[in-house]
Design a protein around this motif. Structure first.
Motif, PDB file in Angstrom:
ATOM      1  N   ALA A   5      33.093  33.925  52.706  1.00 48.07           N
ATOM      2  CA  ALA A   5      33.632  35.532  52.460  1.00 48.07           C
ATOM      3  C   ALA A   5      35.151  35.618  51.793  1.00 48.07           C
ATOM      4  O   ALA A   5      35.144  36.277  51.081  1.00 48.07           O
ATOM      5  CB  ALA A   5      33.349  36.046  53.862  1.00 48.07           C
ATOM      6  N   PHE A   6      35.737  34.722  52.235  1.00 46.83           N
ATOM      7  CA  PHE A   6      37.276  34.489  51.787  1.00 46.83           C
ATOM      8  C   PHE A   6      37.186  34.317  50.297  1.00 46.83           C
ATOM      9  O   PHE A   6      38.017  34.750  49.577  1.00 46.83           O
ATOM     10  CB  PHE A   6      37.916  33.761  52.556  1.00 46.83           C
ATOM     11  N   ALA A   7      36.463  33.195  50.100  1.00 44.31           N
ATOM     12  CA  ALA A   7      36.290  32.915  48.454  1.00 44.31           C
ATOM     13  C   ALA A   7      35.882  33.879  47.628  1.00 44.31           C
ATOM     14  O   ALA A   7      36.417  34.233  46.411  1.00 44.31           O
ATOM     15  CB  ALA A   7      35.398  31.537  48.335  1.00 44.31           C
ATOM     16  N   ARG A   8      34.725  34.479  48.277  1.00 44.79           N
ATOM     17  CA  ARG A   8      34.505  35.816  47.362  1.00 44.79           C
ATOM     18  C   ARG A   8      35.264  36.783  46.925  1.00 44.79           C
ATOM     19  O   ARG A   8      35.465  37.513  46.054  1.00 44.79           O
ATOM     20  CB  ARG A   8      33.092  36.179  47.772  1.00 44.79           C
ATOM     21  N   GLY A   9      36.097  37.246  48.239  1.00 51.43           N
ATOM     22  CA  GLY A   9      36.937  38.340  48.169  1.00 51.43           C
ATOM     23  C   GLY A   9      38.259  38.059  47.644  1.00 51.43           C
ATOM     24  O   GLY A   9      39.011  38.981  47.122  1.00 51.43           O
ATOM     25  N   PHE A  10      38.689  36.638  47.344  1.00 50.30           N
ATOM     26  CA  PHE A  10      40.043  36.142  46.942  1.00 50.30           C
ATOM     27  C   PHE A  10      39.972  36.919  45.245  1.00 50.30           C
ATOM     28  O   PHE A  10      41.296  37.670  45.135  1.00 50.30           O
ATOM     29  CB  PHE A  10      39.969  34.901  46.598  1.00 50.30           C
ATOM     30  N   ASP A  11      39.305  36.867  44.369  1.00 50.79           N
ATOM     31  CA  ASP A  11      39.273  37.536  43.310  1.00 50.79           C
ATOM     32  C   ASP A  11      38.394  38.950  43.127  1.00 50.79           C
ATOM     33  O   ASP A  11      37.851  39.034  41.882  1.00 50.79           O
ATOM     34  CB  ASP A  11      39.218  36.759  41.993  1.00 50.79           C
ATOM     35  N   LEU A  12      37.899  39.352  44.105  1.00 50.59           N
ATOM     36  CA  LEU A  12      36.930  40.431  44.201  1.00 50.59           C
ATOM     37  C   LEU A  12      35.721  40.185  43.534  1.00 50.59           C
ATOM     38  O   LEU A  12      35.371  40.997  42.612  1.00 50.59           O
ATOM     39  CB  LEU A  12      37.699  41.566  43.695  1.00 50.59           C
ATOM     40  N   ARG A  13      35.125  39.203  43.671  1.00 59.09           N
ATOM     41  CA  ARG A  13      33.836  38.597  43.322  1.00 59.09           C
ATOM     42  C   ARG A  13      33.992  38.722  41.608  1.00 59.09           C
ATOM     43  O   ARG A  13      32.815  39.003  41.076  1.00 59.09           O
ATOM     44  CB  ARG A  13      32.676  39.461  43.747  1.00 59.09           C
ATOM     45  N   SER A  14      34.799  38.064  41.212  1.00 56.94           N
ATOM     46  CA  SER A  14      34.900  38.485  39.515  1.00 56.94           C
ATOM     47  C   SER A  14      33.862  37.393  39.145  1.00 56.94           C
ATOM     48  O   SER A  14      33.672  36.275  39.822  1.00 56.94           O
ATOM     49  CB  SER A  14      36.278  37.803  39.328  1.00 56.94           C
ATOM     50  N   ARG A  15      33.081  37.752  37.970  1.00 53.01           N
ATOM     51  CA  ARG A  15      32.332  36.913  37.252  1.00 53.01           C
ATOM     52  C   ARG A  15      33.147  35.904  36.130  1.00 53.01           C
ATOM     53  O   ARG A  15      32.438  35.150  35.415  1.00 53.01           O
ATOM     54  CB  ARG A  15      31.292  37.743  36.504  1.00 53.01           C
ATOM     55  N   HIS A  16      34.338  36.118  36.191  1.00 53.41           N
ATOM     56  CA  HIS A  16      35.216  35.664  35.038  1.00 53.41           C
ATOM     57  C   HIS A  16      35.944  34.326  35.446  1.00 53.41           C
ATOM     58  O   HIS A  16      36.579  33.620  34.760  1.00 53.41           O
ATOM     59  CB  HIS A  16      36.150  36.901  34.513  1.00 53.41           C
ATOM     60  N   VAL A  17      36.481  34.467  36.708  1.00 46.61           N
ATOM     61  CA  VAL A  17      37.061  33.389  37.207  1.00 46.61           C
ATOM     62  C   VAL A  17      36.533  33.042  38.531  1.00 46.61           C
ATOM     63  O   VAL A  17      35.997  33.865  39.200  1.00 46.61           O
ATOM     64  CB  VAL A  17      38.663  33.628  37.482  1.00 46.61           C
ATOM     65  N   ARG A  18      36.646  31.669  39.143  1.00 46.59           N
ATOM     66  CA  ARG A  18      36.379  31.297  40.315  1.00 46.59           C
ATOM     67  C   ARG A  18      37.612  30.313  40.938  1.00 46.59           C
ATOM     68  O   ARG A  18      37.500  29.241  40.493  1.00 46.59           O
ATOM     69  CB  ARG A  18      34.949  30.614  40.282  1.00 46.59           C
ATOM     70  N   GLU A  19      38.313  30.845  41.632  1.00 38.57           N
ATOM     71  CA  GLU A  19      39.723  29.863  41.953  1.00 38.57           C
ATOM     72  C   GLU A  19      39.688  29.429  43.422  1.00 38.57           C
ATOM     73  O   GLU A  19      40.202  28.427  43.607  1.00 38.57           O
ATOM     74  CB  GLU A  19      40.840  31.165  42.161  1.00 38.57           C
ATOM     75  N   VAL A  20      38.784  29.905  44.473  1.00 35.85           N
ATOM     76  CA  VAL A  20      38.577  29.121  45.521  1.00 35.85           C
ATOM     77  C   VAL A  20      37.313  28.478  45.594  1.00 35.85           C
ATOM     78  O   VAL A  20      36.230  28.970  45.877  1.00 35.85           O
ATOM     79  CB  VAL A  20      38.622  30.313  46.847  1.00 35.85           C
ATOM     80  N   THR A  21      37.226  27.047  45.402  1.00 32.94           N
ATOM     81  CA  THR A  21      36.166  26.398  45.482  1.00 32.94           C
ATOM     82  C   THR A  21      36.370  25.372  46.623  1.00 32.94           C
ATOM     83  O   THR A  21      37.514  25.120  47.186  1.00 32.94           O
ATOM     84  CB  THR A  21      36.148  25.443  44.211  1.00 32.94           C
ATOM     85  N   ARG A  22      35.212  24.315  46.570  1.00 28.37           N
ATOM     86  CA  ARG A  22      35.457  23.398  47.699  1.00 28.37           C
ATOM     87  C   ARG A  22      36.424  22.331  47.421  1.00 28.37           C
ATOM     88  O   ARG A  22      37.194  22.079  48.390  1.00 28.37           O
ATOM     89  CB  ARG A  22      34.088  22.622  47.620  1.00 28.37           C
ATOM     90  N   ARG A  23      36.966  22.254  46.297  1.00 30.83           N
ATOM     91  CA  ARG A  23      37.952  21.499  46.016  1.00 30.83           C
ATOM     92  C   ARG A  23      39.432  21.989  46.205  1.00 30.83           C
ATOM     93  O   ARG A  23      40.152  21.209  46.611  1.00 30.83           O
ATOM     94  CB  ARG A  23      37.933  20.965  44.525  1.00 30.83           C
ATOM     95  N   THR A  24      39.584  23.247  45.954  1.00 32.94           N
ATOM     96  CA  THR A  24      40.708  24.008  45.866  1.00 32.94           C
ATOM     97  C   THR A  24      40.985  24.615  47.392  1.00 32.94           C
ATOM     98  O   THR A  24      42.189  25.087  47.571  1.00 32.94           O
ATOM     99  CB  THR A  24      40.939  24.942  44.949  1.00 32.94           C
ATOM    100  N   PHE A  25      40.176  24.559  48.161  1.00 35.83           N
ATOM    101  CA  PHE A  25      40.238  25.337  49.318  1.00 35.83           C
ATOM    102  C   PHE A  25      41.272  24.919  50.305  1.00 35.83           C
ATOM    103  O   PHE A  25      42.113  25.748  50.906  1.00 35.83           O
ATOM    104  CB  PHE A  25      38.677  25.792  50.377  1.00 35.83           C
TER     105      PHE A  25
END
Length: 487
Positions: free
Chosen positions: A450-470
């Motif tokens: 939920a935190f990962a989805r909400g971080f950039d507000l479910r953007s389809r353009h960027v995905r910044e919180v991943t398993r690697r970056t968390f």
């Protein structure tokens, strides 16, 4: 007056060990934390708990208040270059008609907020909460490159013309917000783009401050006492303090920490802002008055930039948004006045984030700072704003609902993104609640996702919180006066 040394920054992995060793009961469950965004075979036991409902419940039903917060609008009057000369020639009162002409969409990712998106989010806020107690705006009203776009598109290279256009932009912005909420005050802070001198260029007694002060006093504030307090200090430093509506008599202290940033050419003015804050907080503590703080730039790490760098290079480097010293001063004030400051709010990062502030790494948090997402989608995020519930009697924050616009959808429409208490099993009232939520980002895959989805507000353009970056992102959410990491 506090003077601290802020050059001792613990290594991030050292901090993680400190945190895990300092959690007491439950530390064993975190010894090998599952850092993925969803549970996988072989992960250690999942720990997802429910907190105390009192953490998001008002002391009595009549004490439950609500307010709106939106940030980093970066309103762009240049979105359609063909209309700029007409805007420059017209009074602000005629801008709606000029900007409402056919031809504008909501805009793409990578651009600032044109009038269609501006009107869209204001209409949605007014539909969802037509009668807020008040509205908070942590800054960045003007679009990026405002100071170069105006002379190029208008043909007017004079400083007087630029300042007049800035003032009309501010008047249009404030008028459009407040006409939706005629009974509620709007409390603004300065963003780094809010100046006549350029990005981060605001100076004490800036022409921007002098031009916008009477507009904000007249249009945004609803009572004479607030207008008088605002005009006493805002034109000089961009700081002010006034009483919030409601039975608690709480104080809102708004401060201009652009002087504390690395890119400010006027960092020498930062001491005056610190002195203003210390006077206000010390006085409130003596008087037993609760305070809400609002500035534009949060202390601590530049989470998004640090995660991006880690993803590309594998290097985990602390990149403070404020200079190291001023970030520490900000954190120290929150620690020292934890009993007085019931809420602390910021913007700037264009993401849905927070900071937990501890006296020292490894210790439990005593204060928290919440960052509102941006309306502007210029950095790839979806636009979003938030509705907060709070206790009018104690001035504690209780809950938060985030609304967003999926610009990547075939037919973009505003929707509820999440409710804090549902997503994380607890509210926002006390340090215990913040610590439990933060801890369970490590142990509860659903909440981490939920935190990962909400971080950039479910953007389809960027995905910044991943398993690697968390792990890097999680670490960045904490700070203390002595260094980048806290709690």
């Amino acid at each position: 007056m506090i003077r601290l040394k802020h050059d001792a920054h613990p290594d991030r992995r050292t901090f993680l060990r400190l945190l895990l060793s300092g959690l007491g009961a439950g530390a064993a469950a975190l010894a090998v934390p599952p850092l993925g965004l969803a549970a996988k075979p072989g992960d250690p036991a999942v720990l997802c708990t429910e907190g105390d409902p009192a953490s998001f419940t008002a002391s009595d039903p009549a004490s439950r208040g609500r307010f709106l917060i939106f940030s980093d609008v970066h309103f762009d009057p240049f979105a359609d270059p063909s209309r700029v000369k007409a805007l420059a020639a017209a009074p602000a009162g005629s801008w709606r008609e000029i900007l409402a002409a056919p031809g504008q969409g909501l805009g793409p990712y990578g651009k600032d907020t044109g009038d269609a998106l501006f009107q869209s989010f204001l209409d949605d806020m007014a539909r969802r909460l037509p009668d807020p107690d008040f509205l908070l705006f942590p800054g960045d009203m003007l679009c990026h490159d405002f100071w170069t776009l105006y002379p190029r598109l208008s043909g007017d290279a004079s400083p007087q013309g630029l300042l007049a256009f800035i003032a009309k932009t501010a008047e249009y912005f404030l008028t459009e917000v407040t006409r939706r909420f005629p009974g509620a005050s709007l409390y603004p802070a300065l963003g780094n783009n809010d100046s006549a001198e350029g990005d981060y260029g605001i100076a004490p007694q800036s022409p921007f401050l002098l031009a916008t002060a009477p507009l904000a006093a007249r249009l945004a504030l609803k009572d004479d006492a607030s207008r008088a307090r605002f005009l006493e200090s805002y034109p000089r430093l961009g700081c002010y303090s006034l009483t919030l509506p409601g039975p608690a008599g709480a104080r809102l202290v708004v401060f201009n920490n652009i002087f504390w940033t690395k890119r400010s050419p006027h960092q020498d003015a930062g001491a005056a802002v610190r002195d203003f804050l210390e006077r206000e907080l010390d006085a409130a503590a003596r008087q037993g008055v609760k305070v809400w703080l609002m500035g534009h730039v949060p202390p601590g790490d530049n989470t998004k930039a640090t995660a991006t760098k880690f993803r590309k290079t594998g290097k985990d480097v602390y990149d403070p948004l404020l200079t190291g010293g001023w970030s520490g001063v900000h954190a120290e004030l929150l620690v020292r006045h934890a009993d007085t400051v019931r809420a602390s709010l910021a913007g700037h990062v264009h993401r849905d984030e927070f900071r937990l502030v501890s006296p020292w790494p490894g210790e439990a948090p005593v204060s928290a700072l919440r960052m509102a997402p941006s309306i502007s989608p210029i950095t790839g995020n979806n636009p979003g704003y938030q509705v907060y519930a709070y206790d009018r009697r104690t001035m504690d924050l209780l809950d938060q609902t985030t609304h967003y616009l999926d610009l990547g959808a075939q037919s973009p429409a505003w929707a509820e993104e999440y409710v804090w208490s549902r997503a994380y099993g607890r509210g926002l009232r006390a340090p215990k609640d913040w610590q439990e939520m933060y801890q369970e980002l490590l142990t509860c895959p659903e909440r981490r996702a939920a935190f990962a989805r909400g971080f950039d507000l479910r953007s389809r353009h960027v995905r910044e919180v991943t398993r690697r970056t968390f792990p890097v992102v999680w670490d960045s959410l904490g700070l203390s006066p002595g260094g980048p990491a806290g709690t």
